[in-house]
Design an enzyme around this catalytic site. Structure first.
Site, PDB file in Angstrom:
ATOM      1  N   SER A 217       0.860  -1.175   0.000  1.00 16.64           N
ATOM      2  CA  SER A 217       0.000   0.000   0.000  1.00 16.64           C
ATOM      3  C   SER A 217       0.893   1.221   0.000  1.00 16.64           C
ATOM      4  CB  SER A 217      -0.910   0.016   1.231  1.00 16.64           C
ATOM      5  OG  SER A 217      -1.781   1.124   1.203  1.00 16.64           O
TER       6      SER A 217
ATOM      7  N   ARG B   7      -0.608  -4.056  -6.764  1.00 18.68           N
ATOM      8  CA  ARG B   7      -1.798  -4.674  -6.173  1.00 18.68           C
ATOM      9  C   ARG B   7      -3.034  -3.950  -6.683  1.00 18.68           C
ATOM     10  NH1 ARG B   7      -5.283  -7.797  -4.743  1.00 18.68           N
ATOM     11  NH2 ARG B   7      -5.565  -8.716  -2.676  1.00 18.68           N
TER      12      ARG B   7
ATOM     13  N   THR C  70      -6.988   1.284   5.026  1.00 23.74           N
ATOM     14  CA  THR C  70      -6.494   0.501   6.158  1.00 23.74           C
ATOM     15  C   THR C  70      -7.330   0.754   7.408  1.00 23.74           C
ATOM     16  OG1 THR C  70      -4.245   0.556   5.264  1.00 23.74           O
ATOM     17  CG2 THR C  70      -4.487  -0.013   7.588  1.00 23.74           C
TER      18      THR C  70
ATOM     19  N   CYS D 144      -1.024  -6.621 -17.115  1.00 26.44           N
ATOM     20  CA  CYS D 144      -0.330  -7.351 -16.048  1.00 26.44           C
ATOM     21  C   CYS D 144       0.959  -6.624 -15.686  1.00 26.44           C
ATOM     22  CB  CYS D 144      -0.007  -8.771 -16.508  1.00 26.44           C
ATOM     23  SG  CYS D 144       1.023  -9.679 -15.324  1.00 26.44           S
TER      24      CYS D 144
ATOM     25  N   CYS E 260       3.996 -14.056 -11.077  1.00 24.10           N
ATOM     26  CA  CYS E 260       2.778 -13.426 -10.555  1.00 24.10           C
ATOM     27  C   CYS E 260       2.997 -12.796  -9.183  1.00 24.10           C
ATOM     28  CB  CYS E 260       1.663 -14.471 -10.475  1.00 24.10           C
ATOM     29  SG  CYS E 260       0.116 -13.843  -9.799  1.00 24.10           S
TER      30      CYS E 260
ATOM     31  N   CYS F 217      -1.575  -9.614  -7.797  1.00 22.70           N
ATOM     32  CA  CYS F 217      -2.282  -8.331  -7.784  1.00 22.70           C
ATOM     33  C   CYS F 217      -3.755  -8.488  -8.140  1.00 22.70           C
ATOM     34  CB  CYS F 217      -1.607  -7.342  -8.728  1.00 22.70           C
ATOM     35  SG  CYS F 217      -1.874  -7.664 -10.491  1.00 22.70           S
TER      36      CYS F 217
ATOM     37  N   CYS G 210      -5.503  -9.345 -13.614  1.00 20.25           N
ATOM     38  CA  CYS G 210      -5.927 -10.153 -14.765  1.00 20.25           C
ATOM     39  C   CYS G 210      -7.341 -10.689 -14.570  1.00 20.25           C
ATOM     40  CB  CYS G 210      -4.947 -11.301 -15.002  1.00 20.25           C
ATOM     41  SG  CYS G 210      -4.725 -12.409 -13.587  1.00 20.25           S
TER      42      CYS G 210
END
Length: 622
Positions: A120, A369, A405, A566, A591, A594, A597
């Site tokens: 984040s 992310r 958060t 991606c 990968c 995140c 896709c």
């Protein structure tokens, strides 16, 4: 990590066996250009080999394989070791200690360590933290950088237009802290363990279990020891079942189990489709002369056009070295299939207002992310027999604040407070085997979370207008800053992000500058900084419902957008060995989890499932 006294002997043997299998699958290499060249010459008759697509019941290779799973019982099982899941676990144990009740709380997390998959910005609003731990400073919470300066800009290609950060605007960060969220989550994990929460990092929840009456029974962790072709290895081990009176699902944005629950219980019947963005982030060490601890910078505008939602952040941390966190967010409702969020991020860093901060610095980390942007309109039904949705899984992010958060933590705490009386009652008063707790949703709607999200509900959808970004900013200034979101209407989103792409023939290809290796970088060297690691010999966890769709539809109509959206180089189209066409190659080792896709695929043919536990990025304080 797993004291034998806490578990049944069978469960303990199961955990030990799973750990053995995971240890044997050590550190695969990042998929590089050399790997690609080697693999592109090998015929791949089938892309997807995962058992969720190709049933093992009909596969002769699985005949005679022991498929029994050991099971263990807890009062509460929590899926996901992020801010919401850990806050729920902590509050449950706080209540249990206060009321002198025995309560077994188990939390499973797919990352190898608590916080290793957390990414984040992050600018933390400490409201929920103060409620959870009033003495958080004495406990050593890693909030080391109070915000001292707020800067907001509209960028053109060569210039910056400053925007005054007036009190009351959603992006005003007075009283907040710049944090490395992975470190904060790790600290929450330590607090949870001290209270007696059982943490299981490295164990991915792969399946929702149900009672005969249809209520949620718990979860099963993923099987390990399956070869890339879908066959069992000699070290194959079944996952373990964890049963509970109530299961809390806090998987984060676009959780793969939450997707199943939406369908099973029709949870999205009365809400708008969720809309998302992708956030890309880097950590840099910079010249100390340019370091301004506590400074927060945000921008909108260039390099995105006015109809593409997005913006940037650059935060100066105070952690003993001249460190900055910078990133770029792109709304996944963009329409041009040629757009690459990663390359937009790299281009942004060359802006005259940004580049001077980075010149002479050193990039030390990278990650990405997806994040929820639907807001109040897109929150699904939160409760169902046997379970609850918490945190960013249902989507409590305050989009104009770029913060989720504090709301995620509060949702976990409210969930804990709602279920505690029921799971500790001497007699279970429930119509279903899995406890139903609608009180959680009611309490949430009466909390500051709902009030905060209601006030900003129209800001994100207001950008869908002829003037795009600028129309949305005008709307925000009038209806939020002046009227505080009290307008008597609620705007709608434009539908699924996957449906927003235009055919490639109707769009202009985007020419991106080559990275210079100093400020901007290529994709593979970036992924290498994420610490991403998957066992290579396992079925790709990026599964396709139909292996023919990528070439026949995505490539034919949209020019293969998955190779651009991606942020980790997982998808690429390579020539067939026969030379008469193309095929999709999935580099699953790259990968970073995140979920972009699964969200943006225009055919909705990609289904992200969990790989073997412990796989994925290894973020260090991202």
């Amino acid at each position: 990590m797993f004291p034998a006294s806490r578990y049944s002997s069978k469960a303990h043997r199961c955990i030990r066996a799973l750990k053995t299998v995971q240890t044997e699958h050590a550190a695969p290499q990042l998929y590089t250009t050399l790997n690609r060249r080697t693999c592109s010459s090998v015929s791949t008759p089938r892309i997807t080999t995962h058992y969720t697509i190709h049933s093992r019941e009909k596969d002769p290779r699985w005949e005679g394989i022991e498929m029994e799973r050991f099971a263990d019982e807890a009062d509460v099982v929590i899926v996901g070791g992020g801010p919401a899941g850990l806050s729920a676990a902590i509050r449950l144990k706080q209540l249990a200690n206060k009321h002198e009740k025995e309560l077994r709380v188990c939390l499973v997390e797919k990352a190898s360590q608590i916080g290793a998959h957390t990414l984040s910005g992050a600018c933390l609003e400490p409201t929920a933290l103060r409620e959870l731990f009033p003495d958080w400073k004495e406990r050593g919470a890693p909030l080391n950088t109070p915000v001292t300066e707020d800067v907001f800009s509209i960028l053109t290609e060569k210039h910056r237009i400053p925007v005054p950060m007036l009190p009351g605007l959603p992006m005003n960060n007075h009283g907040n802290y710049i944090v490395r969220l992975g470190n904060f989550v790790r600290w929450l994990g330590e607090q949870a363990e001290e209270l007696g929460v059982e943490l299981y990092p490295g164990y991915a929840a792969a399946e929702v279990l149900f009672h005969e009456d249809g209520s949620v029974k718990g979860i099963a962790t993923n099987d390990v020891g399956i070869a890339k072709d879908g066959s069992p290895k000699d070290v194959f081990e079944r996952g373990m079942e964890l049963h509970a009176k109530v299961t809390l699902f806090g998987e984060g944005c676009h959780g793969h189990l939450a997707k199943q629950l939406y369908k099973q219980f029709n949870l999205r019947e009365n809400c708008e489709p969720q809309t998302y963005a992708i956030g890309l982030k880097e950590l840099w060490t910079i010249d100390e002369k340019k370091w301004r601890p506590g400074r927060v910078e945000h921008s909108v505008g260039w390099p995105l056009n006015r109809h593409t939602y997005g913006g940037s952040f650059l935060y100066h941390l105070n952690e003993g070295e001249p460190l900055v966190a910078l990133g770029f967010v792109v709304g996944l409702d963009y329409t041009n299939p040629y757009l690459s969020p990663f390359r937009e991020f790299q281009r942004w860093k060359h802006h005259p207002f940004v580049a001077p901060t980075l010149e002479g610095g050193n990039r030390i980390a990278y990650g990405a992310r997806a994040l929820n942007e639907g807001g109040l309109q897109s929150i699904p039904k939160l409760t169902f027999p046997g379970g609850l949705l918490i945190g960013c899984s249902p989507g409590f992010m305050n989009v104009p604040k770029i913060k989720g958060t504090h709301t995620a933590m509060k949702s976990g705490m409210l969930a804990a407070e709602a279920i505690f009386p029921k799971v500790t009652a001497e007699s279970l008063d429930s119509e279903t085997a899995g406890l139903h707790t609608p009180e959680y949703a009611e309490n949430l709607k009466n909390s500051w979370v709902w009030k905060e999200m209601y006030a900003v509900r129209n800001i994100r959808p207001s950008f869908h207008n002829y003037f795009g970004l600028y129309g949305g900013m005008i709307y925000t200034g009038i209806f939020y800053w002046i009227f505080r979101g009290k307008e008597p209407w609620t705007l709608k989103h434009c539908g699924l992000d996957a449906n927003q792409l235009k055919p490639a023939k109707d769009c202009t290809p985007i020419e991106y500058p080559k990275p210079d290796g100093k400020i901007s970088f290529d994709l593979l060297s970036s992924v290498a900084l994420s610490g991403t690691n998957h066992e290579g010999d396992q079925p790709p966890h990026l599964t396709l419902k139909d292996d023919g769709v990528p070439v026949n539809r995505n490539l034919a109509i949209y020019d293969g957008p998955e190779q651009r959206f991606c942020p980790a180089g997982v998808y690429e189209y390579v020539p067939l060995e026969t030379g008469d066409g193309m095929r999709l190659q999935i580099n699953a080792q790259n990968c970073v989890h995140c979920k972009t896709c699964d969200i943006k695929d225009p055919s909705q043919n990609i289904n992200w499932v969990v790989p073997e536990g412990g796989g994925g990025p290894a973020y260090n304080g991202m």
